[in-house]
Enzyme design. Structure first.
Site, PDB file in Angstrom:
ATOM      1  N   LYS A 193      -9.210   8.784 -94.922  1.00  0.00           N
ATOM      2  CA  LYS A 193      -9.742  10.396 -94.962  1.00  0.00           C
ATOM      3  C   LYS A 193      -9.826  10.550 -96.466  1.00  0.00           C
ATOM      4  O   LYS A 193      -9.642   9.797 -97.316  1.00  0.00           O
ATOM      5  CB  LYS A 193      -8.386  10.957 -94.391  1.00  0.00           C
ATOM      6  CG  LYS A 193      -6.950  10.534 -95.197  1.00  0.00           C
ATOM      7  CD  LYS A 193      -5.753  10.643 -94.482  1.00  0.00           C
ATOM      8  CE  LYS A 193      -4.432  10.219 -95.455  1.00  0.00           C
ATOM      9  NZ  LYS A 193      -3.417  10.583 -94.438  1.00  0.00           N
ATOM     10  N   ARG A 223       5.122  17.761 -89.015  1.00  0.00           N
ATOM     11  CA  ARG A 223       3.810  17.983 -89.423  1.00  0.00           C
ATOM     12  C   ARG A 223       2.938  17.998 -88.027  1.00  0.00           C
ATOM     13  O   ARG A 223       3.362  18.882 -87.147  1.00  0.00           O
ATOM     14  CB  ARG A 223       3.278  16.866 -90.384  1.00  0.00           C
ATOM     15  CG  ARG A 223       2.225  17.160 -91.580  1.00  0.00           C
ATOM     16  CD  ARG A 223       1.581  16.270 -92.393  1.00  0.00           C
ATOM     17  NE  ARG A 223       1.193  14.953 -91.828  1.00  0.00           N
ATOM     18  CZ  ARG A 223       0.822  14.157 -92.545  1.00  0.00           C
ATOM     19  NH1 ARG A 223       0.448  14.539 -93.667  1.00  0.00           N
ATOM     20  NH2 ARG A 223       0.180  13.009 -91.943  1.00  0.00           N
ATOM     21  N   TYR A 278      -4.406  22.266-127.122  1.00  0.00           N
ATOM     22  CA  TYR A 278      -4.020  23.497-127.166  1.00  0.00           C
ATOM     23  C   TYR A 278      -2.559  23.903-127.421  1.00  0.00           C
ATOM     24  O   TYR A 278      -1.697  22.952-127.018  1.00  0.00           O
ATOM     25  CB  TYR A 278      -4.514  24.059-125.754  1.00  0.00           C
ATOM     26  CG  TYR A 278      -5.743  23.966-125.368  1.00  0.00           C
ATOM     27  CD1 TYR A 278      -6.610  24.977-125.941  1.00  0.00           C
ATOM     28  CD2 TYR A 278      -6.397  23.268-124.323  1.00  0.00           C
ATOM     29  CE1 TYR A 278      -7.963  25.464-125.823  1.00  0.00           C
ATOM     30  CE2 TYR A 278      -7.755  23.621-124.344  1.00  0.00           C
ATOM     31  CZ  TYR A 278      -8.529  24.645-124.831  1.00  0.00           C
ATOM     32  OH  TYR A 278      -9.831  24.645-124.592  1.00  0.00           O
ATOM     33  N   MET A 309      -9.691  20.286-120.301  1.00  0.00           N
ATOM     34  CA  MET A 309     -10.523  20.444-119.158  1.00  0.00           C
ATOM     35  C   MET A 309     -11.455  19.276-119.366  1.00  0.00           C
ATOM     36  O   MET A 309     -11.645  18.449-118.213  1.00  0.00           O
ATOM     37  CB  MET A 309     -11.255  21.621-119.104  1.00  0.00           C
ATOM     38  CG  MET A 309     -11.961  21.617-117.733  1.00  0.00           C
ATOM     39  SD  MET A 309     -13.117  23.126-117.273  1.00  0.00           S
ATOM     40  CE  MET A 309     -12.193  24.415-117.243  1.00  0.00           C
TER      41      MET A 309
HETATM   42  C1  LIG Z   1      -2.382   9.231 -94.649  1.00  0.00           C
HETATM   43  C2  LIG Z   1      -2.031   8.813 -93.279  1.00  0.00           C
HETATM   44  C3  LIG Z   1      -2.085   7.406 -93.108  1.00  0.00           C
HETATM   45  C4  LIG Z   1      -1.932   6.378 -94.282  1.00  0.00           C
HETATM   46  O1  LIG Z   1      -0.862   6.543 -95.254  1.00  0.00           O
HETATM   47  P1  LIG Z   1      -0.776   5.589 -96.324  1.00  0.00           P
HETATM   48  O2  LIG Z   1       0.786   5.810 -97.020  1.00  0.00           O
HETATM   49  O3  LIG Z   1      -1.859   5.797 -97.305  1.00  0.00           O
HETATM   50  O4  LIG Z   1      -0.843   4.312 -95.869  1.00  0.00           O
HETATM   51  C5  LIG Z   1      -1.432   6.885 -91.989  1.00  0.00           C
HETATM   52  N1  LIG Z   1      -1.343   7.763 -90.942  1.00  0.00           N
HETATM   53  C6  LIG Z   1      -1.560   9.117 -90.951  1.00  0.00           C
HETATM   54  C7  LIG Z   1      -1.053  10.086 -89.702  1.00  0.00           C
HETATM   55  C8  LIG Z   1      -1.840   9.429 -92.260  1.00  0.00           C
HETATM   56  O5  LIG Z   1      -1.976  11.244 -92.331  1.00  0.00           O
END
Ligand SMILES: *Cc1c(COP(=O)(O)O)cnc(C)c1O
Length: 383
Positions: free
Chosen positions: A47, A145, A267, A325
């Site tokens: 992802k 979630r 800054y 930035m």
């Molecule tokens: C992001 C995610 C993972 C991977 O998790 P890591 O901690 O990066 O290994 C696995 N399963 C789900 C559902 C996720 O959202």
């Protein structure tokens, strides 16, 4: 072994910063996680553009290493992965939101159904098309979630044979606290998910993320879901990171200047120099995901956090003042001029500064550091 390099992004001659991605390390990391998943197998979570590394480089490399199952968060990410992995299974974590069904079907993406409503709609689709459409079920066991509640899963599970006949091929849950080996949530979720596996017996299951794999919590026969560990990040707290670093980020030195004791830097004039100081001004900033907080020292998991630093020819060079930035200033007083004249780049993280140390200095985690890198880096992929 032959090495090869591919380049992308702004040209090396004009980019302010560069990323080097070591595909050999990436593949070795995945192979290690796959071996640790036996008698089951590892998938790969890709992802957010493979945690910022680029699906176009990561997916083909992992397919070549034998990975046949990928997870993405959203359907459009799955479409990109499908183009790179025509034969792989691609699971979509957000499930099948209303309106996404036709894209999921067209690109052979498998939704991880996470609400009763999604399940109803997917069921209607199956009936209207008169054929099996593969899908998984996501059961929430402690994240709050995505996912069906345990009660919903048990209810749905009373029709497990009907579901299997309609295309149910996968059940999964996501651990909330696997990075903390002794957290009581780990046992609780593993226990709840064992019940899910019994209800849906005969259906492939998936529990472990990177942290659960590395802390020995893989359930027998499951498909594991590593993400961050493939990319070299630290998954488990308070344990040495056993993975190879995959990504090196470096910033170009555009100016070296001398400043007097008592002067201030950047800054807000928050940094007052205690002594005469040589400053390397580097062309990277928070627009490149080099977080503004790195210059301040922000506590995250541990109090009394040190501020960030770079690495230059054997020297640790602390950040001076606020990260801006487009520029970050490093204290290079300790680096001999002869070396400074030759050096073009300061390492931000990589083999000398662990990704997670750089992240801690910014009050965050390696995941956020990688996914926030942005598009201004010259990218080198080595193999
Ligand atoms: C992001 C995610 C993972 C991977 O998790 P890591 O901690 O990066 O290994 C696995 N399963 C789900 C559902 C996720 O959202």
């Amino acid at each position: 072994m032959q090495t090869s390099e591919t380049h992308s992004g702004p040209d090396a001659a004009i980019a302010g910063a560069r990323l080097t991605i070591d595909l050999g390390a990436l593949i070795a990391n995945w192979q290690k996680l796959n071996a640790m998943s036996a008698p089951g197998k590892a998938s790969a979570v890709v992802k957010a553009n493979a945690y910022g590394l680029g699906v176009n480089v990561v997916v083909p490399a992992l397919v070549g290493a034998g990975c046949d199952t990928f997870y993405v968060a959203q359907a459009h990410e799955g479409i990109e992965v499908r183009a790179l992995a025509p034969d792989a299974r691609i699971f979509v974590i957000y499930g099948a939101p209303k309106g996404a069904e036709s894209a999921l079907l067209e690109h052979r993406l498998t939704p991880l159904i996470c609400t009763a409503e999604q399940l109803d709609r997917w069921g209607q689709l199956i009936r209207s098309m008169g054929k099996k459409l593969p899908y998984g079920l996501h059961v929430d066991t402690g994240m709050n979630r995505t996912g069906l509640t345990m009660v919903e899963a048990m209810l749905v599970g009373t029709h497990v044979d009907v579901l299997k006949a309609s295309g149910l091929c996968h059940v999964m849950t996501h651990p909330a606290c696997a990075d903390d080996i002794n957290h009581p949530m780990n046992m609780h979720q593993a226990h709840e998910f064992q019940m899910v596996r019994e209800i849906f017996s005969g259906v492939e299951s998936s529990f472990a993320n990177s942290a659960a794999i590395l802390s020995g919590k893989v359930l027998s026969g499951e498909i594991t879901r590593p993400g961050i560990a493939i990319y070299g990040g630290q998954a488990v707290n308070d344990m040495p990171n056993p993975m190879l670093p995959v990504v090196t980020a470096e910033a170009r030195i555009v100016q070296v200047r001398s400043a007097k004791a008592g002067e201030t830097v950047s800054y807000g004039a928050t940094e007052t120099l205690a002594q005469d100081t040589k400053i390397a001004v580097c062309a990277v900033g928070y627009a490149d995901g080099y977080h503004r907080a790195s210059g301040n020292g922000v506590p995250l998991r541990k109090m009394g956090q040190e501020k960030g630093y770079g690495f230059l020819a054997g020297h640790k060079v602390p950040i001076l003042g606020r990260v801006t930035m487009d520029f970050t200033m490093f204290d290079v007083t300790g680096v001999p001029d002869a070396i400074l004249e030759e050096q073009e780049w300061v390492e931000l993280f990589g083999s000398n500064i662990a990704l997670d140390d750089a992240a801690r200095a910014a009050g965050t985690i390696g995941y956020e550091m990688l996914t926030g890198l942005g598009s201004r880096y010259h990218r080198v992929v080595t193999r």
